[in-house]
Design a protein around this motif. Sequence first.
Motif, PDB file in Angstrom:
ATOM      1  N   GLY A 126       8.646  23.193 -24.975  1.00 33.39           N
ATOM      2  CA  GLY A 126       9.964  22.833 -25.601  1.00 33.39           C
ATOM      3  C   GLY A 126       9.674  21.470 -26.119  1.00 33.39           C
ATOM      4  N   SER A 127      10.692  20.986 -26.859  1.00 37.19           N
ATOM      5  CA  SER A 127      10.859  19.721 -27.258  1.00 37.19           C
ATOM      6  C   SER A 127      10.888  18.458 -26.665  1.00 37.19           C
ATOM      7  CB  SER A 127      12.131  19.808 -28.646  1.00 37.19           C
ATOM      8  OG  SER A 127      13.279  20.069 -27.834  1.00 37.19           O
ATOM      9  N   ARG A 128      11.377  19.002 -25.513  1.00 36.53           N
ATOM     10  CA  ARG A 128      11.414  18.013 -24.284  1.00 36.53           C
ATOM     11  C   ARG A 128      11.525  18.532 -23.177  1.00 36.53           C
ATOM     12  NH1 ARG A 128      17.544  15.578 -25.329  1.00 36.53           N
ATOM     13  NH2 ARG A 128      17.665  15.263 -23.046  1.00 36.53           N
ATOM     14  N   ILE A 129      11.074  17.661 -21.768  1.00 31.84           N
ATOM     15  CA  ILE A 129      10.959  18.110 -20.683  1.00 31.84           C
ATOM     16  C   ILE A 129      11.952  18.886 -20.000  1.00 31.84           C
ATOM     17  CG2 ILE A 129      11.394  16.036 -19.379  1.00 31.84           C
ATOM     18  CD1 ILE A 129       8.535  18.443 -18.733  1.00 31.84           C
ATOM     19  N   ASP A 130      13.333  18.349 -20.321  1.00 32.98           N
ATOM     20  CA  ASP A 130      14.632  18.888 -19.965  1.00 32.98           C
ATOM     21  C   ASP A 130      15.144  20.085 -20.749  1.00 32.98           C
ATOM     22  OD1 ASP A 130      15.647  17.187 -21.700  1.00 32.98           O
ATOM     23  OD2 ASP A 130      16.919  16.444 -20.601  1.00 32.98           O
ATOM     24  N   ALA A 131      14.214  20.491 -21.574  1.00 34.16           N
ATOM     25  CA  ALA A 131      14.783  21.737 -22.761  1.00 34.16           C
ATOM     26  C   ALA A 131      14.932  22.728 -21.848  1.00 34.16           C
ATOM     27  CB  ALA A 131      13.622  21.877 -23.592  1.00 34.16           C
ATOM     28  N   LEU A 132      16.091  23.793 -22.394  1.00 32.94           N
ATOM     29  CA  LEU A 132      16.418  24.782 -21.536  1.00 32.94           C
ATOM     30  C   LEU A 132      15.707  26.164 -22.500  1.00 32.94           C
ATOM     31  CD1 LEU A 132      20.326  24.183 -21.461  1.00 32.94           C
ATOM     32  CD2 LEU A 132      18.461  24.028 -19.522  1.00 32.94           C
ATOM     33  N   SER A 133      15.577  27.251 -22.245  1.00 32.93           N
ATOM     34  CA  SER A 133      15.093  28.423 -22.746  1.00 32.93           C
ATOM     35  C   SER A 133      16.226  29.062 -23.906  1.00 32.93           C
ATOM     36  CB  SER A 133      14.701  29.596 -21.634  1.00 32.93           C
ATOM     37  OG  SER A 133      15.997  29.887 -21.237  1.00 32.93           O
ATOM     38  N   GLY A 134      15.085  29.744 -25.037  1.00 30.40           N
ATOM     39  CA  GLY A 134      16.055  29.943 -25.876  1.00 30.40           C
ATOM     40  C   GLY A 134      15.264  30.327 -27.165  1.00 30.40           C
ATOM     41  N   PRO A 135      15.788  31.040 -28.187  1.00 34.09           N
ATOM     42  CA  PRO A 135      14.682  31.279 -29.236  1.00 34.09           C
ATOM     43  C   PRO A 135      14.493  30.381 -30.111  1.00 34.09           C
ATOM     44  CG  PRO A 135      17.076  32.240 -29.839  1.00 34.09           C
ATOM     45  CD  PRO A 135      17.175  31.247 -28.201  1.00 34.09           C
ATOM     46  N   GLY A 136      15.242  29.206 -30.050  1.00 35.94           N
ATOM     47  CA  GLY A 136      14.942  28.178 -31.247  1.00 35.94           C
ATOM     48  C   GLY A 136      13.604  27.477 -31.311  1.00 35.94           C
ATOM     49  N   PRO A 137      13.205  26.862 -32.091  1.00 35.47           N
ATOM     50  CA  PRO A 137      11.791  26.304 -31.907  1.00 35.47           C
ATOM     51  C   PRO A 137      11.761  24.949 -30.981  1.00 35.47           C
ATOM     52  CG  PRO A 137      13.029  25.837 -34.053  1.00 35.47           C
ATOM     53  CD  PRO A 137      13.720  26.828 -33.600  1.00 35.47           C
ATOM     54  N   ASP A 138      12.857  24.341 -30.942  1.00 37.26           N
ATOM     55  CA  ASP A 138      12.869  23.206 -29.901  1.00 37.26           C
ATOM     56  C   ASP A 138      13.288  23.649 -28.448  1.00 37.26           C
ATOM     57  OD1 ASP A 138      12.533  21.583 -31.873  1.00 37.26           O
ATOM     58  OD2 ASP A 138      14.708  21.198 -32.316  1.00 37.26           O
ATOM     59  N   ASP A 139      13.729  24.963 -28.434  1.00 41.07           N
ATOM     60  CA  ASP A 139      13.963  25.407 -26.862  1.00 41.07           C
ATOM     61  C   ASP A 139      12.627  25.655 -26.059  1.00 41.07           C
ATOM     62  OD1 ASP A 139      16.678  25.195 -27.417  1.00 41.07           O
ATOM     63  OD2 ASP A 139      16.741  27.322 -28.372  1.00 41.07           O
ATOM     64  N   VAL A 140      12.828  25.940 -24.864  1.00 43.70           N
ATOM     65  CA  VAL A 140      11.644  26.597 -23.955  1.00 43.70           C
ATOM     66  C   VAL A 140      11.308  28.191 -24.413  1.00 43.70           C
ATOM     67  CG1 VAL A 140      10.494  27.032 -21.808  1.00 43.70           C
ATOM     68  CG2 VAL A 140      12.233  25.107 -22.393  1.00 43.70           C
ATOM     69  N   ASN A 141       9.988  28.366 -24.769  1.00 44.51           N
ATOM     70  CA  ASN A 141       9.767  29.756 -25.181  1.00 44.51           C
ATOM     71  C   ASN A 141       8.406  29.920 -25.197  1.00 44.51           C
ATOM     72  OD1 ASN A 141       8.895  29.051 -27.887  1.00 44.51           O
ATOM     73  ND2 ASN A 141      11.036  28.858 -28.121  1.00 44.51           N
ATOM     74  N   ILE A 142       7.777  31.253 -25.083  1.00 43.21           N
ATOM     75  CA  ILE A 142       6.456  31.369 -25.105  1.00 43.21           C
ATOM     76  C   ILE A 142       5.963  31.896 -26.774  1.00 43.21           C
ATOM     77  CG2 ILE A 142       4.552  32.958 -24.311  1.00 43.21           C
ATOM     78  CD1 ILE A 142       6.126  33.500 -21.944  1.00 43.21           C
ATOM     79  N   ARG A 143       5.083  31.156 -26.906  1.00 43.94           N
ATOM     80  CA  ARG A 143       4.555  31.405 -28.640  1.00 43.94           C
ATOM     81  C   ARG A 143       3.049  31.707 -28.498  1.00 43.94           C
ATOM     82  NH1 ARG A 143       6.829  26.219 -28.885  1.00 43.94           N
ATOM     83  NH2 ARG A 143       4.707  25.484 -29.393  1.00 43.94           N
ATOM     84  N   SER A 144       2.468  32.671 -29.360  1.00 42.33           N
ATOM     85  CA  SER A 144       1.198  32.663 -29.515  1.00 42.33           C
ATOM     86  C   SER A 144       0.546  31.823 -30.423  1.00 42.33           C
ATOM     87  CB  SER A 144       0.854  33.974 -29.995  1.00 42.33           C
ATOM     88  OG  SER A 144       1.238  35.113 -28.876  1.00 42.33           O
ATOM     89  N   PHE A 145      -0.759  31.548 -30.165  1.00 41.31           N
ATOM     90  CA  PHE A 145      -1.643  30.710 -31.273  1.00 41.31           C
ATOM     91  C   PHE A 145      -3.134  31.059 -31.196  1.00 41.31           C
ATOM     92  CE2 PHE A 145      -1.799  28.651 -27.189  1.00 41.31           C
ATOM     93  CZ  PHE A 145      -3.268  27.814 -27.132  1.00 41.31           C
ATOM     94  N   ALA A 146      -3.896  30.827 -32.204  1.00 40.27           N
ATOM     95  CA  ALA A 146      -5.260  31.207 -32.395  1.00 40.27           C
ATOM     96  C   ALA A 146      -6.295  30.118 -31.901  1.00 40.27           C
ATOM     97  CB  ALA A 146      -5.555  31.611 -33.664  1.00 40.27           C
ATOM     98  N   LEU A 147      -7.276  30.332 -31.302  1.00 40.66           N
ATOM     99  CA  LEU A 147      -8.346  29.483 -30.754  1.00 40.66           C
ATOM    100  C   LEU A 147      -9.585  29.418 -31.425  1.00 40.66           C
ATOM    101  CD1 LEU A 147      -7.965  29.425 -27.031  1.00 40.66           C
ATOM    102  CD2 LEU A 147      -7.554  27.491 -28.286  1.00 40.66           C
ATOM    103  N   PRO A 148     -10.194  28.453 -31.842  1.00 39.07           N
ATOM    104  CA  PRO A 148     -11.662  28.310 -32.506  1.00 39.07           C
ATOM    105  C   PRO A 148     -12.512  28.939 -31.392  1.00 39.07           C
ATOM    106  CG  PRO A 148     -10.837  26.277 -31.812  1.00 39.07           C
ATOM    107  CD  PRO A 148      -9.781  26.997 -31.624  1.00 39.07           C
ATOM    108  N   SER A 149     -13.526  29.654 -31.659  1.00 37.07           N
ATOM    109  CA  SER A 149     -14.481  30.201 -31.065  1.00 37.07           C
ATOM    110  C   SER A 149     -15.554  29.336 -30.423  1.00 37.07           C
ATOM    111  CB  SER A 149     -15.120  31.423 -31.316  1.00 37.07           C
ATOM    112  OG  SER A 149     -15.745  31.384 -32.612  1.00 37.07           O
TER     113      SER A 149
END
Length: 876
Positions: free
Chosen positions: A815-838
């Motif tokens: 999340g955007s800060r350590i005391d962020a709460l969960s939510g759908p917004g980009p600054d909220d706490v959520n799980i996002r997928s990302f790609a890794l180089p091999s």
Amino acid sequence: MYCARLLGVIVKTKAGIWKPGKRIHMQLRSKVGIIRVLAAVLLAAAVPFAATDAAERIPVNPLLFGNNLLCYSDNGFGIWDPQRRCPVEPMLDLACKAGITLWRYPGGCILHHFQWKSFIGPLPRPANAAGELAEATHCKRLFGIDEFMKVCKASKAEAIIGLSYWESTPEDAAAEVEYFNGPASSKWGKRRAANGHAEPYGVKYWEFGNETYHGDHGYGGKTPSVQEYCDKFIAVSRAMKKVDPSIRLGAIADAPWIWDALPALAKDVDFVIIHAYASDPGYTREGKYGEAEAKKAFSTMLSQTEWFDTYFKKIMYYIQEHPAFSGRRDRIKLGITEYNASTLVEKERPWRFTLGEALVVGDFLRVFTDPRNHIGLANYWNFANEFWGQIAGFGPAYRKNPAQLVFEIYKQYFQKYYIETGVIGPLQDKEVDSKPEVKPIMPPPACSKIGFQVILPGEARREGRLSFKNFCLTEENSLTGELPLNWKLDHVSGERLGSKGRMDFYLSQADAGKVVLAEAAAAISGESKYALFYDYLTSGILKEIHSDNLLKSGDFEGSEAGKYWDLRAPKGVSISLSSGEGLYCSTALRMDLNSESDINIYHGSQTFTTFPGTTYELTAMMRSDLPEKQEVGLSVQDTRGYRTMYRISPFVTGKSDWTPIRMEFTTASDDGAKSCAVFLRHLGVNGKPGSISGTVWVDDICIRQIGNPLPYLAVKYLDADDHIIGQEAVFHQNVATWTPVTRRGVRIITANASCSADEKKIGLILINKDMERSQPVRICFDNVGRRNSSKETLVALKGLTCKRYLPVKASILNGSRIDALSGPGPDDVNIRSFALPSNDNREVVINMPKHSLIALLFEANSCPDKEEDIGLMLKK
């Protein structure tokens, strides 16, 4: 072979074992055999991890992913539908996504006066029993035992059932086991069948009491002593196992009881119950808050998971070594039936529902899944709603708090078998608050040698045995092995201690005064930090001392008494010396309370001199004239602050005549523990904030030394001419216990790894505890990884036979800060997928954002099962 001899490794091949410096017991009949040897030597030379045979891998214990369901809500705080009398499907789905495998019932302190027979049978059920906590007064008992078991069945999870210390007799406990597990032909089995479940439930896990050492919050039950609890546990355990010998019963053996309780319970306990709460360092509902304060608080709480890791190992060392556990050592586990980040801050945003809390939970799961900690089960507090729920809401718009997201990540990524990891990287800059045993050795710049002495302190008289085991000194950010130590030994029997091993000192009462038992030194580089590890045990008899009273004017008599006692008090409280109101009409210390608001009292004090690591006894007489359930006691704490050492005596409550008060306390284990203070203590009403009024008297306060200072290790820093340029001492808090002393900082990056049975899949979970900076991390699968800089963290997965893996899935929780709460917004706490180089399939490099959790799933790209493949790998 010459390289292998220099490296001091053991090479294992199909043909046999070759040990350095000894005869070769194998024949290298082909180039393939030579390649296998060279491969093993090169791997060992790069990073000296002991390889783990895949066939010996330890399964991840599924019962570590448990949770708490609470009886004092008719809908189970959202999981039970009392109208339809069935579980709520959306909540079951959320529990399934979290991978919950074990439910605990009926909850925490509600267990104090929980009467199980009033939670079974047809509706309406009996009224609340006298003495139950206030939370139960609004409960009609619609979420009872059989309803709870329906939730367990629907969610395919096991159950752990609590029994009340204050309400359960051996006969009642045996009847409860029969209700759950007895055949339908038995007395209580018939009752279960009549309630709609003919088949036994088959509940295996049980616990006796909940935090019983702190009393029942003033609801009518006397706080037991350690011995009273242990005696009742043994009687209850034996009655229960007559009904069903297969059950496992856990005992409350947490602080402050643990070292006294464990030997008494050794023959009957099946698992030792610990509650693990990473504590909020002084933050309250109305105190400091905001992002900057949250960073400080969660940085400390994330460091405390390391302290619990050490604490769990300390308990298991004790169990493995104490003779009382002979024949049962391999059976005993730890049960963490409650854990969380303990914080009360609610201004601006409730910290208990933030990203910081989720990272603490994620790091606890890393500690729990480590097989070396012998955790048999663990239950997060708690699943839904109430004060801490990982799920919030009672309808379709459920909110997943960040802790739920951590459980979902473990469910998706973590595999069935544990992999040990090696982590080399930067440490937290600050000292770990209130955890003095966790800090690095930092020699002065001009230091050329570190010297060690095992010392029996002055005035100590002891009979018995003192042991040091597994002594290890390493350069902090290096895995190049242990530094050579040549010990000069005295009073020693048994194995000679090199850098590892064991040395025993057999002591008698003649060993009085300061005695140096052993000495060692190691040449070092003054520019590096070092880590010191060792295990420590004493067994024997402390000679009782019973010194004179360490307090001046402890009876408050004479004209000088006012000079020694600090009588300052807060508004609404007066403290005075009252003539004629003490014992036998003598002078007493009197405290008058008249306040409409909560008052935190720690006044009427005197400071006295102490020794480190030493046991003392406090005795006093107290009398009270207070409203019912209000209470006052005496406290002792280190003058440097309550986080260093703090103990509180039994209370006087309501209207009481003169009552004897006694407690023992042991001073802190560092050489700064030179003084303590004793004072009157009020903690609210029934342990909760609230106004207080009335009067308390105390007389004849006495503090005596009743135990000897413990043996300690002195660390001395020497220059090139062997002159001492600095020194410190490492003391120990507990007698007759194994104490792993971890003098190291806390890793900024932590790692937890797992694999499938065939090693084709690897699940890796990383946490970055840094509140300000991202951290570069290099992950290697073959123990040959190299750090490119001191700022980079190297994570090496140990003992894999496959060496090449491709990342197939990656997620980040942030999340955007350590005391962020969960939510759908980009600054909220959520799980996002990302790609890794091999990369080259043998290493993966990522940059972890600040205060984040990353989960990675890898699949094997090549998994050699032919000897020739090893040669090809080495060529590449």
